[in-house]
Scaffold this motif. Sequence first.
Motif, PDB file in Angstrom:
ATOM      1  N   ILE A 138       0.822  -1.212   0.000  1.00 43.85           N
ATOM      2  CA  ILE A 138       0.000   0.000   0.000  1.00 43.85           C
ATOM      3  C   ILE A 138       0.855   1.262   0.000  1.00 43.85           C
ATOM      4  CG2 ILE A 138      -0.237   0.144   2.532  1.00 43.85           C
ATOM      5  CD1 ILE A 138      -3.169   1.005   2.017  1.00 43.85           C
ATOM      6  N   GLU A 139       2.082   1.184   0.546  1.00 49.04           N
ATOM      7  CA  GLU A 139       2.953   2.356   0.591  1.00 49.04           C
ATOM      8  C   GLU A 139       3.654   2.613  -0.740  1.00 49.04           C
ATOM      9  OE1 GLU A 139       5.598   2.213   3.920  1.00 49.04           O
ATOM     10  OE2 GLU A 139       3.982   1.820   5.361  1.00 49.04           O
ATOM     11  N   LEU A 140       3.700   1.614  -1.604  1.00 53.52           N
ATOM     12  CA  LEU A 140       4.292   1.761  -2.936  1.00 53.52           C
ATOM     13  C   LEU A 140       3.239   2.019  -4.004  1.00 53.52           C
ATOM     14  CD1 LEU A 140       6.663  -1.338  -2.655  1.00 53.52           C
ATOM     15  CD2 LEU A 140       7.417   1.045  -2.617  1.00 53.52           C
ATOM     16  N   ALA A 168       7.945   3.465  -6.837  1.00 55.90           N
ATOM     17  CA  ALA A 168       6.492   3.551  -6.998  1.00 55.90           C
ATOM     18  C   ALA A 168       6.019   2.460  -7.931  1.00 55.90           C
ATOM     19  CB  ALA A 168       6.081   4.914  -7.553  1.00 55.90           C
ATOM     20  N   ARG A 169       4.840   1.912  -7.621  1.00 55.18           N
ATOM     21  CA  ARG A 169       4.138   0.990  -8.512  1.00 55.18           C
ATOM     22  C   ARG A 169       2.841   1.661  -8.912  1.00 55.18           C
ATOM     23  NH1 ARG A 169       5.043  -4.215  -4.567  1.00 55.18           N
ATOM     24  NH2 ARG A 169       7.258  -4.579  -5.054  1.00 55.18           N
ATOM     25  N   LEU A 170       2.701   1.941 -10.199  1.00 52.20           N
ATOM     26  CA  LEU A 170       1.589   2.748 -10.681  1.00 52.20           C
ATOM     27  C   LEU A 170       0.637   1.933 -11.545  1.00 52.20           C
ATOM     28  CD1 LEU A 170       3.646   5.886 -11.810  1.00 52.20           C
ATOM     29  CD2 LEU A 170       2.473   5.558  -9.627  1.00 52.20           C
ATOM     30  N   GLU A 171      -0.652   2.100 -11.295  1.00 56.74           N
ATOM     31  CA  GLU A 171      -1.653   1.561 -12.206  1.00 56.74           C
ATOM     32  C   GLU A 171      -1.693   2.405 -13.465  1.00 56.74           C
ATOM     33  OE1 GLU A 171      -5.525   0.506 -10.355  1.00 56.74           O
ATOM     34  OE2 GLU A 171      -4.660   1.463  -8.586  1.00 56.74           O
ATOM     35  N   ALA A 172      -2.162   1.832 -14.558  1.00 53.42           N
ATOM     36  CA  ALA A 172      -2.297   2.580 -15.808  1.00 53.42           C
ATOM     37  C   ALA A 172      -3.147   3.824 -15.589  1.00 53.42           C
ATOM     38  CB  ALA A 172      -2.913   1.703 -16.886  1.00 53.42           C
TER      39      ALA A 172
END
Length: 232
Positions: A138-140, A168-172
């Motif tokens: 959740i923090e990334l 960071a892990r980003l959704e489209a």
Amino acid sequence: MITLRPAGARGHFDFGWLDTRHTFSFGEYFDPDHQQFHALRVINEDRVQAGKGFGTHGHRDMEILTWVLSGALEHRDSLGTHGVIRPGEAQVMSAGTGIRHSEFNASAAEPVHFLQIWILPGRQGLTPRYDQVAFPEIELHNQLRLIASPDGAEGSVKLFQDVKVFAARLEAGREAKAVIPTGRAGFVHVAKGSVTLNGTTMNAGDSARMEGEPALTVVAGSPSEILFFDLA
């Protein structure tokens, strides 16, 4: 100014058990235009086959940060440390006056995919040390999370250099933003997916130097994972 370094321009070696790509000069790969950027000396993207790895070897006077993208990496060193690094965990090792270590794929069935990052320390002759921190998903998720810093702020691993590292892990379609303080530089590495960085398109394996840019805005074109370096 943003200077793009395409993934395909990196050094590349395939040893069968190891497929490795070098953003900066490393080992047998030398590019006079890409030796380091500020204190950032190495970003190697490694894929190691099941049951294989790097035997015991030594380092001195380097901050070595490992970030696993998939799979699991087993670590042992001359300090007596033994651990397994998984996605979402930052591992740092200060080689300092000298340390010997090994890294092996912790799986007998699946490959491991990871980034090994070298940062030049602020001073030489440090006492060798090891640290590892796990960051909750959740923090990334859809934000830049500090994973390494000079003072270990916000639960990040500590670096003996004036460098901050964010992941960071980003959704489209989602974006992440950061300010680059006056007099500092930025560096972005796309580990997975595709993004635009201040309007510049980047894909997996691409990196970009940022000089004189006051801020960055990263927008994911597909599910993506990025690292951002704030450099003195």
